[in-house]
Design an enzyme around this catalytic site. Structure first.
Site, short mmCIF file in Angstrom:
data_model
loop_
_atom_site.label_atom_id
_atom_site.label_comp_id
_atom_site.label_asym_id
_atom_site.label_seq_id
_atom_site.Cartn_x
_atom_site.Cartn_y
_atom_site.Cartn_z
N ASP A 343 -33.93 22.04 15.74
CA ASP A 343 -34.12 21.64 17.14
C ASP A 343 -35.10 22.60 17.80
OD1 ASP A 343 -31.76 23.41 19.05
OD2 ASP A 343 -32.07 23.69 16.91
N HIS A 670 -32.43 18.50 7.90
CA HIS A 670 -32.44 18.00 9.28
C HIS A 670 -33.42 18.82 10.11
CE1 HIS A 670 -30.77 16.29 12.99
NE2 HIS A 670 -30.80 17.52 13.48
N ASP A 718 -28.47 15.20 0.84
CA ASP A 718 -29.83 15.60 1.21
C ASP A 718 -30.50 14.49 2.01
OD1 ASP A 718 -32.22 16.98 1.39
OD2 ASP A 718 -32.96 16.23 -0.54
N GLU A 727 -28.88 20.92 7.55
CA GLU A 727 -29.85 21.52 8.46
C GLU A 727 -30.40 22.79 7.82
OE1 GLU A 727 -30.50 22.00 13.24
OE2 GLU A 727 -28.47 22.00 12.46
#
Length: 747
Positions: A343, A670, A718, A727
Site C-alpha cells: 500500500d 499483494h 500466490d 503481501e
C-alpha cells in the site's frame, strides 16, 4: 477496500444494513440462486449503475459505458443490492464478462451495500474483448440480508465499454477443494546448498520404511546415494514424510537433482554465488519502495516510475500533511521514507524494526567472526547515492531514518518529542495504483509510546554507525533519540487504537515494556551512559525468556535489544549472561528445527501459522546465527544455514517464497504497483522479494475462498488478491536481507 454508494438503474433506494442472528452451526441448503435477472432476459432491473455510467441491454448482455478520468475502482460501477447471505454457507459466484478495448481489470465483489461497506469476497480478473467466463466459490463470514454484488469499473484514464451476462450467486454449493500443484514429492532447497554446509531434503510418501535415494549431477550421473529416514506424519502439513541427508557431498555445481521413491526433485545448485546475489537483491528491494523520489529505470530496469506523494497531482502530497481531525492543529513535512508494503502508507513502528534490522546487518558485518563489511560497502546496491564513499546499506537506511525523524512532534506542541504512529491515505485505495497516481488525502495519526521508542532506538543506533561518515547527522539522530526517550518516559501509555485500520494497518500494541528496553539498550550502546545501563539492568525484560515460538517482530522488540547487547561491544555488567541467554534461545530453536521434518526453527502453538510466518522462520534462524557469532559452534552455523531451506522450496508447497529464486517461486505478491497479475504493463515484485507465507488466519476473502480448512503450511496462495498470505513488507525483507548476509558470509 472501501466502496461508495451507488444509484439503482431501477431507481430503487439503498436501504440500511440489516444483520440477522448467526445460526448455531453452518447452514446447509439446496442450491439456491441469490441474484435476480442475472441473464438479463427481462431488462436490467434490479441491477443499478453509478450516475456516471450509462448501462443497458445490448445483444442479451448488460453493457455499460464507463467514463475515463476516474480515480478509484468504485468511482464507476454496476451491481445488485439486497442479496441475502447465510453465515457458513458456501456460494458459487460466476459471470461472463468482456471489455472493449481489451486489457481492462474489473473488481468483482460480494459485500455490504452500505457503510462500512465490508467486503466478503473479491476478485480482479483482467478482461478480453472475446469474453471470459469466471467462477469462484467462497464461504460467507456473516449473516446479512443486504449484501451487494458489484462490478467496480473505475480507475481508467480512458473511456471503455464493459459487458456482462450469466451473473450468478448460487448458494448451498459444496465448498471448493483447492489442490495446489506441489510438483515432485522430493522437496529441496531449489536455490543452493553451501558446499561446506548441511544438505537436507524432505520426501512426501506413503511408505513407512526406509527408501533409497540418489543425488544426480546435471548430466544425470549418480554422484551420491543413501537411505531415507522415516519421520511419520508431519503436523505442519498433514503429510507422511521422510528425511534425506546428503550433506557429505561437497562438490560445487549446478543442476543437481535428488531422486527417491520414483520422484525427481526440482533442480538446485551446490555453491555460494546465489546467496551473495541474494544479499544484494534483498537490499535492492528498498530503493523501489522509496517514497518521494522518482525511481530510475537505469538503476532498476523495468521498475522506473514517477515520484510518489510529492505534491504533484493527482497526489495530495506529503510535504504538509495534517493530522486526523481532532489529533493536532499543525502539518508536517513527512516526505520520503519507504512505503511499508503493498500500500502507500508509512508506519513508524514497522519502519523502525526494518531500519534496525538493516543497520544491524551492517553492524554484524563489523563485529562478527565471519563479517565482511566490504560486501555491503559503497557501490554495492546501485542506488542514487552510490559513489559517495558511504556504505550503500547506510545510504538506503538513511532514506527511512530521515522520514522517521520527520514524524517527531515539534517542540512547543502538545506531546513534543513523541512520534506519530503512522501516516497514510484517508481511505483504502484499490489495485493496481502507482504511488504517483494516488489521489487520497494523507493524514497523520496520533502519537504513540511505541512509535516514539522505535524512533529513539533506531536513531540511537544510527548515531554510532553514521558517525564515521557524517558527524552532523549522527549528532542529529542522537539528539532526536534523547528527546524521544524523555518524551516516552513522560507518556508511557499512549497506545495505537486497534480499530484505526481504515486506509492503512493499525499496527496496534498495548505493551511498550519491550520497546523501552530496546530503546534504552541502543542508547546505552551508543553513549555508554549509566542512566541507560541502569534502565536496561532493571528492566523485567532483561532477564525474561523472550525467545518464544513466534520469533520477534514489530510488536515484539525485546530480541532486538538482546541481540545487540550480546554482539555490539560494551561494558554492560553481566554481558556474559546476556550472551548465554541468546545461546539458550538458539538451543530451543535448534530443538524445534530438528523436530520438524521440513527442518525449520518454527512450530507455532496448535500449528496456527501467524501472519508473516516466513519472516518469523527467518528471525528464529537469525537467533541461531547469532549464537554462532557468539560461540563459533558448528551446530549453530549448520542450524542457521538449514533454516533457509524452508524458504527456498523445502516445504509442503514445494515452492520458493522469494521472487526470482528457485524454479517455482512466489511472484504475485499483494501490491499496488508490482501488479503484473492485474496489469501486464506493470512488473512483478523485484527479484529478492519475500512473500509473507502461510497464515492460518486467512483473513482475506480470496484466501478464504480457496483455503478453508487448510493445515499449517498449506495456508498460502500466490495470488495478488491474498493480502493475508502473500503481501510483501519492508520488515519481512529486512529479515531476508539479514539472513542472506549471514549465509553469504559463510563462504
Amino acid at each position: 477496500m472501501k466502496r461508495r454508494n451507488t444509484t439503482l438503474l431501477s431507481l430503487t433506494a439503498l436501504l440500511g444494513a440489516v444483520l440477522v442472528a448467526a445460526p448455531s452451526s453452518p447452514a446447509t441448503a439446496d442450491e439456491v440462486e441469490q441474484l435476480k435477472n442475472g441473464t438479463f432476459d427481462t431488462g436490467t432491473e434490479p441491477w443499478w449503475a453509478t450516475s456516471n455510467v450509462t448501462a443497458g441491454l445490448s445483444g442479451g448482455q448488460l453493457c455499460a459505458d464507463v467514463p475515463g478520468g476516474t480515480t478509484n475502482r468504485w468511482d464507476a460501477a454496476v451491481g445488485q443490492n439486497d442479496v441475502t447471505l447465510v453465515k457458513g454457507e458456501t456460494y458459487k459466484f460466476a459471470f461472463t464478462a468482456n471489455g472493449t478495448p481489451d486489457g481492462h481489470v474489473v473488481r468483482a465483489i460480494v459485500g455490504l451495500q452500505v457503510a462500512p461497506y465490508d467486503t466478503y469476497f473479491e476478485v480482479s480478473p483482467q478482461l478480453s474483448v472475446s469474453g471470459n467466463t469466471y467462477a469462484y466459490t467462497f464461504t460467507s463470514p456473516v449473516d446479512a440480508t443486504q449484501a451487494q454484488v458489484g462490478f467496480q469499473l473505475g480507475g481508467s484514464a480512458d473511456a471503455w465499454k464493459f459487458c456482462m451476462d450469466d451473473v450468478s450467486l448460487l448458494g448451498g454449493v459444496p465448498p471448493e477443494v483447492y489442490e495446489p500443484d506441489t510438483g515432485p514429492r522430493v522437496r529441496v532447497n531449489q536455490v543452493a546448498y553451501l558446499p561446506s554446509g548441511p544438505k537436507n531434503a524432505t520426501l512426501v510418501t506413503d511408505a513407512t520404511g526406509k527408501l533409497p535415494w540418489q543425488l544426480k549431477n546435471a548430466s544425470g550421473t549418480v554422484v551420491a546415494k543413501g537411505s531415507t529416514t522415516p519421520r511419520g506424519v508431519d503436523a505442519s502439513s498433514g503429510q507422511n514424510v521422510q528425511s534425506i541427508d546428503f550433506g557429505s557431498y561437497r562438490r560445487e555445481g549446478t543442476g543437481y537433482t535428488l531422486v527417491a521413491d520414483g520422484e525427481t526433485s526440482r533442480p538446485f545448485d551446490i555453491g555460494t554465488a546465489a546467496y551473495r546475489q541474494l544479499r544484494l537483491d534483498a537490499l535492492k528491494y528498498y530503493y523501489t519502495q522509496r517514497s518521494g523520489i522518482a525511481i530510475r529505470d537505469d538503476l532498476r530496469p523495468g521498475y522506473g516510475r514517477a515520484a510518489g506523494h510529492v505534491d504533484v497531482a493527482p497526489n495530495q502530497g506529503d510535504s504538509a500533511v495534517p493530522c486526523q481531525p481532532g489529533v493536532c492543529d499543525y502539518k508536517l513535512d513527512v516526505t520520503g521514507g519507504w512505503y511499508d508494503a503493498g500500500d502507500h502508507g508509512k508506519y513508524v513502528v514497522n519502519g523502525g524494526i526494518s531500519t534496525w534490522e538493516l543497520l544491524s546487518t551492517y553492524e554484524r558485518a563489523l563485529h562478527a567472526r565471519t563479517g565482511q563489511p566490504g560486501r555491503l560497502g559503497d557501490g554495492t546496491l546501485a542506488i542514487p547515492e552510490s559513489g559517495n564513499k558511504v556504505p550503500d546499506i547506510l545510504d538506503e537506511s538513511r532514506w527511512e531514518l530521515e522520514f522517521l525523524l520527520k514524524m517527531q512532534v515539534p517542540a512547543g506542541q502538545p506531546l513534543a518529542g513523541m512520534a506519530h504512529h503512522k501516516m497514510h491515505d484517508e481511505a483504502w485505495t484499490g489495485l493496481p495504483l502507482l504511488p504517483s497516481e494516488d489521489p487520497q488525502k494523507r493524514e497523520l495519526h496520533p502519537a504513540t509510546t511505541e512509535a516514539t521508542l522505535n524512533l529513539a532506538a533506531t536513531a540511537a543506533q544510527a548515531a554510532r554507525l553514521y558517525k564515521p561518515y557524517d558527524k552532523a547527522f549522527a549528532a542529529k539522530t542522537l539528539a532526536a533519540a534523547r528527546t524521544a526517550w524523555t518524551a516516552a518516559l513522560a507518556h508511557p501509555d499512549l497506545h495505537a487504537d486497534p480499530n484505526d485500520g481504515i486506509g492503512g494497518g493499525a499496527y496496534a500494541d498495548t505493551d511498550a515494556t519491550d520497546e523501552f528496553y530496546w530503546a534504552a539498550a541502543e542508547l546505552y550502546l551508543t553513549t555508554g551512559e549509566k542512566q541507560f545501563a541502569d534502565y536496561v539492568l532493571n528492566s523485567p525484560v532483561h532477564t525474561a525468556d523472550i525467545f518464544g515460538p513466534l520469533g520477534y517482530d514489530w510488536a515484539r522488540t525485546a530480541a532486538a535489544a538482546r541481540l545487540d547487547l550480546a554482539t555490539v561491544p560494551s561494558k554492560l555488567p553481566g554481558r556474559d549472561k546476556v550472551r548465554q541467554s541468546v545461546v539458550k534461545g538458539a538451543d530451543r530453536y535448534l530443538g524445534t528445527l530438528k523436530s520438524q521434518p521440513y527442518g525449520m526453527p518454527y512450530a507455532p502453538t496448535d500449528n496456527l501459522y501467524d501472519w508473516g510466518s516466513n519472516h518469523q522462520v527467518l528471525h528464529n534462524g537469525i537467533v541461531i546465527a547469532t549464537a554462532y557469532d557468539i560461540t563459533g559452534g558448528s551446530k549453530y552455523r549448520d542450524g542457521a544455514l538449514q533454516s533457509v531451506d524452508y524458504l527456498f522450496g523445502r516445504n509442503a508447497l514445494n515452492m520458493s517464497y522469494v521472487t526470482g529464486y528457485g524454479e517455482v517461486n512466489s511472484h504475485n505478491q499483494h501490491s499496488r504497483w508490482y501488479a503484473h497479475q492485474l496489469d501486464p504493463n506493470l512488473p512483478n515484485p523485484p527479484k529478492g522479494t519475500l512473500a509473507g507465507g502461510p497464515n492460518s488466519g486467512i483473513q482475506d476473502p480470496y484466501a478464504q475462498s480457496k483455503l478453508q480448512g487448510c493445515v499449517g503450511q498449506f495456508c498460502y496462495i500466490d495470488d495478488i488478491q491474498s493480502w493475508s498470505t502473500n503481501e510483501h513488507t519492508i520488515n519481512w525483507n529486512s529479515a531476508l536481507a539479514r539472513m542472506a548476509s549471514f549465509v553469504a558470509d559463510q563462504t
